[in-house]
Scaffold this motif. Structure first.
Motif, PDB file in Angstrom:
ATOM      1  N   THR A   1     -25.036 -23.021  20.418  1.00 44.23           N
ATOM      2  CA  THR A   1     -26.393 -22.490  20.503  1.00 44.23           C
ATOM      3  C   THR A   1     -27.000 -22.325  19.114  1.00 44.23           C
ATOM      4  O   THR A   1     -28.158 -22.688  18.884  1.00 44.23           O
ATOM      5  CB  THR A   1     -26.392 -21.133  21.240  1.00 44.23           C
ATOM      6  OG1 THR A   1     -25.844 -21.330  22.544  1.00 44.23           O
ATOM      7  CG2 THR A   1     -27.784 -20.555  21.349  1.00 44.23           C
ATOM      8  N   MET A   2     -26.219 -21.804  18.182  1.00 43.89           N
ATOM      9  CA  MET A   2     -26.712 -21.609  16.820  1.00 43.89           C
ATOM     10  C   MET A   2     -26.987 -22.949  16.138  1.00 43.89           C
ATOM     11  O   MET A   2     -27.967 -23.090  15.397  1.00 43.89           O
ATOM     12  CB  MET A   2     -25.714 -20.791  16.001  1.00 43.89           C
ATOM     13  CG  MET A   2     -25.555 -19.359  16.496  1.00 43.89           C
ATOM     14  SD  MET A   2     -27.102 -18.431  16.519  1.00 43.89           S
ATOM     15  CE  MET A   2     -27.480 -18.373  14.801  1.00 43.89           C
ATOM     16  N   ALA A   3     -26.139 -23.942  16.388  1.00 50.68           N
ATOM     17  CA  ALA A   3     -26.354 -25.262  15.784  1.00 50.68           C
ATOM     18  C   ALA A   3     -27.647 -25.888  16.313  1.00 50.68           C
ATOM     19  O   ALA A   3     -28.433 -26.456  15.533  1.00 50.68           O
ATOM     20  CB  ALA A   3     -25.169 -26.180  16.078  1.00 50.68           C
ATOM     21  N   ILE A   4     -27.884 -25.753  17.608  1.00 52.32           N
ATOM     22  CA  ILE A   4     -29.120 -26.294  18.185  1.00 52.32           C
ATOM     23  C   ILE A   4     -30.329 -25.558  17.631  1.00 52.32           C
ATOM     24  O   ILE A   4     -31.342 -26.155  17.286  1.00 52.32           O
ATOM     25  CB  ILE A   4     -29.067 -26.242  19.725  1.00 52.32           C
ATOM     26  CG1 ILE A   4     -28.022 -27.237  20.233  1.00 52.32           C
ATOM     27  CG2 ILE A   4     -30.423 -26.542  20.338  1.00 52.32           C
ATOM     28  CD1 ILE A   4     -27.732 -27.131  21.707  1.00 52.32           C
ATOM     29  N   ARG A   5     -30.217 -24.228  17.541  1.00 48.66           N
ATOM     30  CA  ARG A   5     -31.325 -23.434  16.986  1.00 48.66           C
ATOM     31  C   ARG A   5     -31.621 -23.846  15.550  1.00 48.66           C
ATOM     32  O   ARG A   5     -32.773 -24.044  15.160  1.00 48.66           O
ATOM     33  CB  ARG A   5     -31.000 -21.945  17.024  1.00 48.66           C
ATOM     34  CG  ARG A   5     -32.137 -21.089  16.450  1.00 48.66           C
ATOM     35  CD  ARG A   5     -31.642 -19.723  16.060  1.00 48.66           C
ATOM     36  NE  ARG A   5     -30.703 -19.820  14.963  1.00 48.66           N
ATOM     37  CZ  ARG A   5     -30.904 -19.268  13.777  1.00 48.66           C
ATOM     38  NH1 ARG A   5     -31.981 -18.564  13.549  1.00 48.66           N
ATOM     39  NH2 ARG A   5     -30.015 -19.393  12.822  1.00 48.66           N
ATOM     40  N   ASN A   6     -30.564 -24.007  14.743  1.00 49.36           N
ATOM     41  CA  ASN A   6     -30.758 -24.393  13.346  1.00 49.36           C
ATOM     42  C   ASN A   6     -31.424 -25.760  13.225  1.00 49.36           C
ATOM     43  O   ASN A   6     -32.311 -25.955  12.386  1.00 49.36           O
ATOM     44  CB  ASN A   6     -29.422 -24.378  12.604  1.00 49.36           C
ATOM     45  CG  ASN A   6     -28.885 -22.975  12.423  1.00 49.36           C
ATOM     46  OD1 ASN A   6     -29.609 -21.981  12.540  1.00 49.36           O
ATOM     47  ND2 ASN A   6     -27.593 -22.865  12.165  1.00 49.36           N
TER      48      ASN A   6
END
Length: 111
Positions: free
Chosen positions: A92-97
């Motif tokens: 989720t954090m990778a997609i958000r970034n």
């Protein structure tokens, strides 16, 4: 200049976010809706993915309480649930970034 969409596809071997099927509970990210076939609504797919991550974190939290109480028979269940929740959060954090990077790249473009 790199393509933000191409960079998103490179994260963890993702191919349209369907590559996370190995994480149980992330089946909502496969992009299929039983009622209407392939899901073309990105917001809906993203929402289902976030709900899946939240469910994995809730499950891990519940199992952590059971481990602390001594009522969980197999502590490996907690380990697997915690790992699944951690991987879901990392994805989720990778997609958000990548989404933030893409937005920033768009904002840098000259009209």
């Amino acid at each position: 200049m790199t393509s933000p969409i191409g960079a998103l596809g490179a994260v963890g071997g993702l191919s349209g976010v369907g590559g996370v099927g190995g994480v149980s509970g992330a089946g909502a990210l496969t992009g299929t809706d039983k009622a209407s076939g392939p899901n073309t609504d990105f917001a809906g797919m993203l929402s289902k993915g976030l709900e899946s991550v939240q469910a994995a974190q809730t499950k891990a939290g519940d199992l952590a309480v059971q481990v602390a109480n001594g009522t969980l028979q197999d502590p490996a269940q907690y380990t697997m649930a915690a790992t699944e929740a951690g991987l879901g959060l990392q994805l989720t954090m990778a997609i958000r970034n990548k989404a933030v990077e893409a937005f920033q790249e768009i904002m840098r473009m000259q009209a």
